[in-house]
Design an enzyme around this catalytic site. Sequence first.
Site, PDB file in Angstrom:
ATOM      1  N   GLY A  54       0.753  -1.242   0.000  1.00 20.40           N
ATOM      2  CA  GLY A  54       0.000   0.000   0.000  1.00 20.40           C
ATOM      3  C   GLY A  54       0.781   1.289   0.000  1.00 20.40           C
ATOM      4  O   GLY A  54       0.196   2.353  -0.243  1.00 20.40           O
ATOM      5  N   GLU A 110       8.374   2.773   8.995  1.00 18.26           N
ATOM      6  CA  GLU A 110       8.443   2.443  10.419  1.00 18.26           C
ATOM      7  C   GLU A 110       8.575   3.690  11.294  1.00 18.26           C
ATOM      8  O   GLU A 110       7.883   3.835  12.304  1.00 18.26           O
ATOM      9  CB  GLU A 110       9.632   1.510  10.695  1.00 18.26           C
ATOM     10  CG  GLU A 110       9.917   0.467   9.637  1.00 18.26           C
ATOM     11  CD  GLU A 110       8.897  -0.644   9.578  1.00 18.26           C
ATOM     12  OE1 GLU A 110       8.134  -0.795  10.541  1.00 18.26           O
ATOM     13  OE2 GLU A 110       8.870  -1.359   8.557  1.00 18.26           O
TER      14      GLU A 110
END
Length: 696
Positions: free
Chosen positions: A463, A661
Amino acid sequence: MTMNVIGKPVARVDGRDKVTGRALYAAEFNQSNQAYAVIVNATVGLGRITGIDQAAVAKMPGVLSVLSHLNAPKLAYRPHKGSIDPKTGERLHVLQDEAVRFHGQPVALIVAETLDSAERAAAALRITYEAQRPIIDIADPDARAIVPESGRDHTRGDAEAAFANAPVNLKASYDIARENHNPMEPHATVAVWKGDKLTLWSKSQYVVNEQAEIAAIFGIPLENVQVICPFIGGAFGTSLRTWSHVTLAAMAARVTQRPVKLALTRKQMFFTTGHRPRTLQHVAIGATQDGKLTSLIHEGTGETSRYEQFSEALVASSSYLVSCPNVTTRYRLAALDTGTPVFMRGPGEASGVFALESALDELSYKLNIDPIELRRRNEPKLDEGVNKPFSSRSLIRCYDVGAERFQWLNRMPQPRSMLDGRLRIGIGVASATYPAYQAQSSARVRLLASGIAEVEVAASDMGPGTYTSMTQVAAETLGLPIDKVRFSLGRSDFPPAPSHGGSWTMASVGSAIRAACISVLEEAKKRPSTDRPLEATATTQRDAGVAGRFSMHAFGAVFAEVAIDPDVGTIRVRRALGVYGAGRIINPLLATSQCTGGMIGGIGMALMERTVLDRRDGRPVNAHMADYLMPVNLDTPKIEVQFVDEVDPHVNPLGVKGLGEIALVGMAPAIANAVFHATGKRIRRLPILLEDMLHA
C-alpha cells in the site's frame, strides 16, 4: 534525456486499477472447480487432542474432506529459515500431531464444495482435549525467561555506579499491551496443484520466502512452487512470514485434487498470524543538575512462543539516540503458550522509544528544563554504541523546524496550566528513529523496440506506493516518461527481492532497479541499432566497507496536542506534526501519506489498541472490530508531515532512508508526554485508558 521525476509528487500509477477493481487480491483469484477450506481452531490454550468425531462431519452435505492429525499427510518440514523467521526454534508443524501449543492453533481442516458447507461442518466438528493451564502473561512468575541467542545486550562505562552517584536520578517501568495488525485485507490463499507443481495466490510480503518455505514443508524442489501476489490490502508485518494457513491450503488442494481457497476470518487473524508482543521495560537515568546524562539503564522483556524465539530491537535505540558515557541495555524473552509474535510496524523501536522518550520527558520536568532543550544538551556527535559517525543525522534540525511550525514557544511549560474552556490541553514531543537498512536485491529491466521499458522484481506492495516510486526510479534512470515504464512485482519467478518490511524496500529494490537500468543503457550504447529487446539483470547490496564505517539511521521529531475532558476522561489528539530526516524523498506525496498513516497507527498504540487474553486459556476476548479499537476518521486529528533536506551519500546509491516504520515510532510517547503536560499525571502503560484519567 533526463526526465527529473524523482522528488516529484507523482500520482499512483496503480490508482485506476484499484478504484475500478482491476487490481486483484489473493482471495479474488478464483479458479474453475474451486473448493473451499475452513480451519477449526483449538479451544484450549495448552494440552493435547484426545478425540475428533470426523466420521459424522465427513457425511455432511458438500463436505469433501475432514483433515486432522489423524489422517493428514505427513509433511517433510525440511529445515528452512528465511531472513524474517526466528533463528532459534522450529515453526509450527500443522496437523502433524495431537499437541496443542496455544489457543486458536489449527487442529482440523474442513474442505467442501461451498464456503457455507465448509463453515457448517467446521462448526459441527466435535473435538475433545486434555487441557492444561497455559502461561500467557509475561509477568507470570512461571514464565520461563530466555536470553535471546541473537544477543541484544550493550554495555559501555559503568552505568550502575554512575546512576548511584548521579546528582539527579529517575527510575520508571513501562507496560505496552499486545497488539494485532488488523489490515483491511484478511489473509487468504488459493492453491492449485498441476501434477507435482504448486501455484499459490497468497497474501505475502515476501513471495520468494513463501516459495522457499512451502517447498521445504512439502519436500519438493523450489522451482515447483510459484507464489503470486500483485497487490496487498495492508499488512504492517503480519504477512512477512508464511503462516500455517498457506500450508493448509496447499495440503487441502493436494488431498482433494482440486483448487482450494482458504481465507481467514477476522477472528482467526488474532490466533495464528503473529502480533506485536507485549513488553515490560525498566528505565533508570542519572543526570547532572544542568541536564547532562551520566547514566542510562534500559531493560526490557518481550513475549515469545515456547517453540520459537521471536526477538526485536526493543532496547537498541537507547545505545545511540542520546549521548551518555555509561549505558547498559538488556533484552530478555518470556516463553509463553501463545503463537509466535511477528514484526509489527516500527517493531522494537516503537515500544523501546516509548519508554526512553517518556523517561526523558519526565526527567525534563524534574530538572525544570524544556523537553527539547534537554534533548539538545544530550545530542551525540556520533553513534556512541558502536563508536562510528552517523552517515547523516538531522534530529536537532527536525526539532528546530517542528518547534517553529508547531509554535512550541507558545506552550505554557507547567503541567495543568493550559485550558480550552473546561478541557485540559497538553502539548508533548518525542524523538523518532529507525535504522536505515539495505538488503540484497535483484531486478530485471527490458527495453523494447517500441520504447517501453519493462521492469520486474519479486517485491511486494502492501500500500505505500511501491509501483509508483519504483516506476519513478526506472523512468529517471532511463530518461523515459513515466507512462513508458511498466513495473511488475509480486511473482516468485521474478528476480529475488527482500521482504517488503523493515523500511528497506526503496533502498534495496530501488537500488537494484537503478543498477539494472544503468546496465541496460550501457548495453544499448553497444547495440544502438538493434530491433531486438535489450535486457539486463542486476543485483545490489550495501557496500561492506561503507557499512563498516558509518551508523545509518533515520531520525524525526514528533509533536502532539491533546485535549482531555476532565469529567469523563476522554483523550482526543487535536493536532500532530512529524518532521523527519530520511534522506532523499522519492515521491513527497507518497511519503507524506506513509508518514500520516504511521502517525495514525501511533495514535492507536497510544490510546486504543490492545489484545486482551483470557487468563484461563489464552483466548483473545476482543478478537473482533467491535472491541479491538483502532483510530477511525473521527479519531484522526489535523496531521502535518514535513521533511528536512538531508543528503546522505553513504546510505545507498539513491540516498534514501525508509519511512514506513519511523512514522509510527515517536507518536505514542509524544501523546503520552502531552497527556502528562495536560494533567500532571504520568501514565507509563499503553494504551492509555479512560480509567487512567480518573482524577487527573
